[in-house]
Write a protein that holds these residues in place. Sequence first.
Motif, PDB file in Angstrom:
ATOM      1  N   GLY A 181       0.812  -1.202   0.000  1.00 37.72           N
ATOM      2  CA  GLY A 181       0.000   0.000   0.000  1.00 37.72           C
ATOM      3  C   GLY A 181       0.845   1.251   0.000  1.00 37.72           C
ATOM      4  O   GLY A 181       2.020   1.216   0.385  1.00 37.72           O
TER       5      GLY A 181
ATOM      6  N   PHE B 293      -4.822   6.748   3.532  1.00 34.64           N
ATOM      7  CA  PHE B 293      -4.689   5.762   2.461  1.00 34.64           C
ATOM      8  C   PHE B 293      -4.669   6.449   1.104  1.00 34.64           C
ATOM      9  O   PHE B 293      -5.444   7.388   0.850  1.00 34.64           O
TER      10      PHE B 293
ATOM     11  N   THR C 119      -6.575  -1.341   3.404  1.00 31.80           N
ATOM     12  CA  THR C 119      -6.628   0.101   3.212  1.00 31.80           C
ATOM     13  C   THR C 119      -6.474   0.892   4.504  1.00 31.80           C
ATOM     14  O   THR C 119      -6.538   2.120   4.474  1.00 31.80           O
TER      15      THR C 119
END
Length: 127
Positions: free
Chosen positions: A35, A47, A109
């Motif tokens: 991520g 995020f 996330t």
Amino acid sequence: QVQLVESGGGLVQAGGSLRLSCAASGRTFSRSAMGWFRQASGKEREFVAAISWGGLNTPYADSVKGRFTISRDNAKNTVYLQMSSLKPEDTAVYYCAATPGDYAWRVYTRVNEYHYWGQGTQVTVSS
């Protein structure tokens, strides 16, 4: 154990592009969900984008959808964030994160779902 090193940040004018890279060490990269997050001065980490270890699931924050693209090259143990049409509000420290993926299309996330973090790279977009 996974170690992450980001690169590619810098100063760019609004409307410009940058590509961030995150090089990972460790044998578990190919089974790690990855991520990108960012943290602007005085704000919480948020995020930006994620990618499953299979590479087929790539969610994005609404604020970057259509402008940013996340990708990964498991042969090079590297994940990328291509950023286009940059805006001053994209200015932040960008962090790469990794966590073991339960299955090939699993993505994460939330900050607290990631086990490993890089040191961050500064992106500054001037107006």
